[in-house]
Design an enzyme around this catalytic site. Sequence first.
Site, PDB file in Angstrom:
ATOM      1  N   ASP A 142     -57.435  12.955 -43.668  1.00 41.96           N
ATOM      2  CA  ASP A 142     -56.391  12.990 -42.633  1.00 41.96           C
ATOM      3  C   ASP A 142     -55.508  14.223 -42.789  1.00 41.96           C
ATOM      4  O   ASP A 142     -55.152  14.613 -43.900  1.00 41.96           O
ATOM      5  CB  ASP A 142     -55.498  11.740 -42.726  1.00 41.96           C
ATOM      6  N   LYS A 185     -40.083   8.526 -40.654  1.00 44.99           N
ATOM      7  CA  LYS A 185     -41.485   8.935 -40.468  1.00 44.99           C
ATOM      8  C   LYS A 185     -41.882   9.053 -38.998  1.00 44.99           C
ATOM      9  O   LYS A 185     -42.434  10.065 -38.562  1.00 44.99           O
ATOM     10  CB  LYS A 185     -42.422   7.957 -41.185  1.00 44.99           C
ATOM     11  N   ASP A 210     -56.721  13.667 -35.684  1.00 44.28           N
ATOM     12  CA  ASP A 210     -56.447  14.463 -36.883  1.00 44.28           C
ATOM     13  C   ASP A 210     -56.984  13.767 -38.123  1.00 44.28           C
ATOM     14  O   ASP A 210     -56.517  14.012 -39.230  1.00 44.28           O
ATOM     15  CB  ASP A 210     -54.942  14.721 -37.031  1.00 44.28           C
TER      16      ASP A 210
END
EC number: 2.7.7.6
Length: 1002
Positions: free
Chosen positions: A703, A778, A935
């Site tokens: 990732d 986050k 991603d």
Amino acid sequence: MWRYISKHAYSRKFRNSHDSALLGFSQYSSSFGKTRPLQCLCEESTTHPNLGLSQNSIFSRISRKVRHLEGICEESSKNPHLGLSQNSTFSSVKGDFRICGKRGSGSLGRLRSYGSAAEAIVSTSEEDIDEIQELIEEMDKENEALKANLQPKQPKTIGGMGVGKYNFLRRRQIKVETEAWEEAAKEYQELLMDMCEQKLAPNLPYMKSLFLGWFEPLRDAIAAEQKLCDEGKNRGAYAPFFDQLPAEMMAVITMHKLMGLLMTGGGTGSARVVQAASYIGEAIEHEARIHRFLEKTKKSNALSGDLEETPGDMMKERERLRKKVKILMKKQKLRQVRKIVKQQDDEKPWGQDNLVKVGCRLIQILMETAYIQPPNDQLDDGPPDIRPAFVHTLKTVETMKGSRRYGVIQCDPLVRKGLDKTARHMVIPYMPMLVPPQSWLGYDKGGYLFLPSYIMRTHGAKQQREAVKRVPKKQLEPVFQALDTLGNTKWRVNRKVLGIVDRIWASGGRLADLVDREDVPLPEAPDTEDEAEIRKWKWKVKGVKKENCERHSQRCDIELKLAVARKMKDEDGFYYPHNLDFRGRAYPMHPYLNHLGSDLCRGILEFAEGRPLGTSGLRWLKIHLANVYGGGVDKLSYEGRVAFSENHLEDIFDSAERPLEGKRWWLGAEDPFQCLATCINIAEALRSPSPETAISYMPIHQDGSCNGLQHYAALGRDKLGAAAVNLVAGDKPADVYSGIAARVLDIMKRDAAKDPANDPNVMRARLLINQVDRKLVKQTVMTSVYGVTYIGARDQIKKRLKERGVIEDDNELFAAACYAAKTTLTALGEMFEAARSIMSWLGDCAKIIAMENHPVRWTTPLGLPVVQPYRKLGRHLIKTSLQILTLQRETDKVMVKRQRTAFPPNFVHSLDGSHMMMTAIACKESGLSFAGVHDSYWTHACDVDQMNKILREKFVELYDAPILENLLESFQQSFPDLQFPPLPERGDFDLREVLESPYFFN
């Protein structure tokens, strides 16, 4: 020159003595290469007809030509004035062709020198030499073809499977795509016959019995409506489209599509009329096209009984008709043209208006024929409570611009209660494919065999659709190739994990992030007249109802995923056709069980083709376990992650062997089902005699580290940003979220030290100091790069704070979230200054273009044209049998603000999509299995090192190109009269450092 021609003619391609041996060429040494003379081969062909050399072959023709030249040579010996010496090329040719007149003698003779060719050949013989040259070139081609035929034939495979198996699966796939609704209708009709014959209802699940009860009256009512349409007694605008499918198929489609919409409608048990009508109308139109094609095919294949034609045949037929019409028009045969055009009229799209009219009429008939009553055990002694299963109501929604009313179809509470048990009885379209998808060749050429498949999800955006259609096919080849690579990755269901999921779900859920299968009980009304207490009770009731709606929606979602998994679990493998969103990001076309989904989906899916682990593969399995376990372990160095897994071997074995009866260690993971699957894989490998040779089917993920910021750091050559998101090598992965959290904490500490009398944020800072961690910031950091607004950041942080329950007062919670959002965005701006300047530049360019009433357009590095679809919507009223509907249509006016704010994130999405597709193509060329989730790149454990090398190389290759310069140049070319701001300043970060960064993707 002639020396060159002669030598080239006789030496070309005959030097490969190994290849020539296949044709019976012997080896001997000469200055011309190694070949057995041609005339021998001609003679040999008469005794070995299997060589396939006929009297008219190239060899025979060359032989005849040489004999002609022999005559000239002999004539020249009698007539020296011709100027052909004994040592001429012709003599050499003649000698070469006579050399093996006596086969088996072993004497090859002496080839003559070509030294005097230039002086010897006369100009009148040039044509003969040229002809021999041409004949020999033709012979070379025949050699290659013959050599290929003589090669030992390899067993033919398609998509990695034998031809017989492929054809069998392909027939099944065609049946799935073309006969699903027909089979469902047939099943209902057979059940009805069973009921009539046995005089009793079959033992069916509740929802299945409901469907069966609705089917017959709905089918009969549709058939009656079709009869009116045929007789011309129905003048409704939908009449011409209403009889293009059998009534039973229309009935099944209507029931299943409406129920599917109710299942995915957020748990409210309702669906907007306009959405439901469009959904049903589109399904009817698609099925009508397939039905029409199959009917034509059945007629043409009546004798063979085969169904081997596909939509590709439709395209060929249309092309044939197009050519025929052109010829007829040139001949002025207009009557025949009109006849052909009339026959093809039913091929035209129905149009949105007609779709919703057909859909509305079918919904109306369903409401008139579908009834429900409580099960026998819920009935009182009174008369049976029979009521409509669906009702049409108007719903008022408050918006910032005022209130709006729209029509909804509401299902009865009894139907809603059974919705989450409906998935197993549903016809689910666009299932994973049993054979590899058709290769993409154009906008609507590729993917499924029969189901409508488009390379891009344009959602009605005409300019985007036209841009993709207009672009040359060659320009899109890399995109086609990448989508084919993703679509050809073969998957299967991990039956062990699915078995555990089924056990948990059957026992009520509540484990491994599975939702509780029971609703939260509603709080009892207070026995008081105190208005404050009553208000509090009403607020609680509202909260519980909302919670139950969310649970219901999640249950429906899980049921749909599990229904697909159960259908596919016995297949050796299956495939996911992929297409793109308008930015160029790839998605599987199947919507429920796919690798882009939740932990549940990812735990259930694995590669269908396994590979031995090898030493590196076992290491990557251990790293992967730490990654899916999470909780900070995934932020350790690779050695730390391996150590974590090795320290938990006992837990791993226990989880694999007794997942529900043992210690349940795997349930503590952030991604529990993926953790369980990895535990099983590691346990199998370590229990085997040779772990390195154990076969692994597990996809290992690599990732990106806040991938959007990685792209911005590369665009801006930003050293500080690059270090924060692992573009630079480090001993352990840099954690951008922890870095931002630390900056936020510093700001709050400074604020907390101030005087609260002068600054209201002081108390909020003191309240929040102990709440600041990476989890709080986050989501905001992740989405900031894609243009998150202050309001979005505030709502994200408010949700995190509410989960912790530290601040109970709603007003104070809101104020604290506002302060935390501002602080987080400030910290982001400080750390990623270069990213902010590029985002601002992109937004400014977009605004300049949009102010001229143009959408922002660009071409991705892989050649995909992108047109931002944001336009102002106009309203279009349409009268249907159910109500007047408001359909939205694009206008010519672009939405300036949306074009500006959406451009930076959309542009970066188009770049991450390009990186993923470049990596997919390179992995395919290197023989790796590959799957991508934006991603996150996946491959077998043994191939992770190679994939890591490839994805880094492709990232550097992507950003070696002057991306921003090219973008500015394209804007200036498209809008020469507009002034665009200069490119933002960029840093001096060396992109090649990415190649050495172990945690760039990790």
